[in-house]
Design a protein around this motif. Structure first.
Motif, PDB file in Angstrom:
ATOM      1  N   PHE A  37       0.841  -1.209   0.000  1.00 32.93           N
ATOM      2  CA  PHE A  37       0.000   0.000   0.000  1.00 32.93           C
ATOM      3  C   PHE A  37       0.875   1.257   0.000  1.00 32.93           C
ATOM      4  O   PHE A  37       2.021   1.214   0.446  1.00 32.93           O
ATOM      5  CB  PHE A  37      -0.912   0.009   1.233  1.00 32.93           C
TER       6      PHE A  37
ATOM      7  N   PRO B 294      -6.079   0.780  -3.628  1.00 33.14           N
ATOM      8  CA  PRO B 294      -5.248  -0.008  -4.547  1.00 33.14           C
ATOM      9  C   PRO B 294      -5.723   0.141  -5.996  1.00 33.14           C
ATOM     10  O   PRO B 294      -6.919   0.299  -6.257  1.00 33.14           O
ATOM     11  CB  PRO B 294      -5.451  -1.439  -4.071  1.00 33.14           C
TER      12      PRO B 294
ATOM     13  N   TYR C  11     -10.296  -4.437  -6.189  1.00 34.42           N
ATOM     14  CA  TYR C  11     -10.507  -3.703  -4.932  1.00 34.42           C
ATOM     15  C   TYR C  11     -11.817  -2.929  -4.978  1.00 34.42           C
ATOM     16  O   TYR C  11     -12.139  -2.277  -5.979  1.00 34.42           O
ATOM     17  CB  TYR C  11      -9.365  -2.706  -4.676  1.00 34.42           C
TER      18      TYR C  11
ATOM     19  N   ARG D  98      -1.500  -3.283  -5.176  1.00 32.20           N
ATOM     20  CA  ARG D  98      -1.978  -2.547  -3.997  1.00 32.20           C
ATOM     21  C   ARG D  98      -1.495  -1.108  -3.957  1.00 32.20           C
ATOM     22  O   ARG D  98      -1.903  -0.347  -3.087  1.00 32.20           O
ATOM     23  CB  ARG D  98      -1.552  -3.286  -2.735  1.00 32.20           C
TER      24      ARG D  98
END
Ligand SMILES: *Cc1c(COP(=O)(O)O)cnc(C)c1O
Length: 375
Positions: free
Chosen positions: A288, A307, A312, A371
């Motif tokens: 992240f 992400p 997601y 991510r």
């Protein structure tokens, strides 16, 4: 405390996870005019003045409601009807103060920077130099929209040097990030029970310079939000004018015991800073990306980019974490798709490691492999 779906840990900007002892303090009734409650109220007010370094210069005026009630009460009481405010905006809470001024019909201007950029004290100085009518500067200490730390000491310095007065929305900072009246000139700081001081929601307060409050008689637009009237009545008989949230105060005073036991601002700050480091390191290890640079990140709440992976979706991500006992927060930025995770409240580094482990499981389940931020 282990996280569970029916007693989630709140990784939010407030209300927050509280200590068991704080919640236990809710478990009795108080007469609002009873001497024991009057003493509790006085002790709470003195403790809040002392956290702000305002002994001898400032007084604490509590007010019923959430934090916004204290912000609105402070603006309505302290900015004169013929005054003008310069509002420093780099997120939703700065914008909210401008909105309050709009409601009150008080003159104002804004000094805006991007959501990831703190106000530049030299720019504020120039704005004040160019605006002789501005009597007050309104600033946010930690702008919770992003989690950014604004340079409040430097802002206070230029404001005082120009002979203007400073009101600080320190809602998400008070008790964890130092703002000391002996060092930093301000007329008022507004905060609430349920953020870094880890009380339950229901009351807020303003620590305000006594002479500024004395001079503010008759300014307020509202009876219930008139801090001057609330203060003079409370100085007279020790009581709130209108029904106080008695249990909330009892829990808050207990939370202030725990705050003192932890070592006050230093202890609280250090725990949150450790929480923040564990959270950011863990999330980065999963791939992240944070919205803010580390140099402007306050140890309060962290904004992560959503992400890039098309698998997601915030709602499914939220539900997966919530089932594992962690409540997170949606993003609030206008500039980017994000989500937020708080590191304040009755949480420690193990709780943050638990949250990161839950994030790892949820993104694995969702099949989210990319991510980092969308580019
Ligand atoms: C939480 C917060 C407030 C007040 O919000 P309420 O929902 O009214 O309690 C104001 N300013 C900042 C910076 C905050 O973080």
């Amino acid at each position: 405390m282990p996280a569970s779906a029916d007693r989630p840990l709140l990784l939010t900007p407030g209300p927050l996870t509280t200590a068991p002892a704080t919640r236990q303090a809710l478990d009795r009734d108080w007469g609002s005019r009873d001497p024991a409650f009057i003493a509790l109220n006085a002790q709470m007010r003195n403790r809040l003045v002392s956290i702000a370094g305002g002994e001898g210069t400032h007084v604490c005026v509590p007010i019923q409601g959430s934090g916004t009630f204290a912000v609105e009460a402070a603006i309505g009481t302290l900015v004169p009807r013929q005054g003008k405010a310069l509002v420093l905006v780099n997120g939703a809470y700065g914008r909210r103060m401008a909105r309050i001024l709009e409601y009150l019909g008080r003159d104002y201007a804004t000094y805006e920077t991007a959501e990831d950029a703190p106000p530049d004290p030299e720019g504020v100085d120039a704005a004040l130099a160019a605006d002789a009518a501005a009597t007050h500067v309104l600033a946010v200490h930690c702008e919770t929209t992003s989690g950014i730390l604004n340079p409040i000491d430097a802002i206070a310095e230029v404001t005082a040097a120009r002979g203007r007065r400073l009101l600080v929305d320190a809602m998400s900072a008070f008790g964890a990030l130092r703002l000391d009246a002996r060092r930093t000139p301000f007329d008022a700081v507004m905060a609430s029970a349920n953020k870094c001081l880890e009380g339950v929601p229901g009351m807020a307060f303003v620590v305000v310079r006594r002479d500024a409050l004395e001079a503010a008689a008759g300014n307020a637009h509202s009876l219930s939000l008139d801090l001057h009237d609330q203060w003079t009545a409370m100085e007279g008989n020790g009581q709130w004018r209108f029904t106080p949230p008695t249990q909330v105060l009892a829990a808050f005073n207990r939370a202030l015991d725990l705050f003192a036991d932890e070592g006050g601002i230093t202890g609280r700050h250090d725990r949150y800073a450790e929480n923040c480091r564990v959270l950011i390191d863990g999330m980065r290890a999963l791939g992240f990306e944070t919205f803010l640079g580390d140099d402007v990140q306050a140890p309060i709440i962290v904004t992560f980019h959503a992400p890039a992976d098309p698998r997601y979706a915030f709602d499914a991500f939220y539900d997966g974490l919530r089932r594992r006992g962690y409540a997170i927060y949606p993003g609030k930025l206008t500039a980017a798709d994000t989500f937020r995770m708080g590191c304040i409240g009755h949480l420690d580094a193990d709780d943050m490691r638990g949250a990161v482990a839950a994030v790892a499981e949820v993104v694995e389940d969702m099949g989210v492999t990319r991510r980092g931020r969308a580019t």
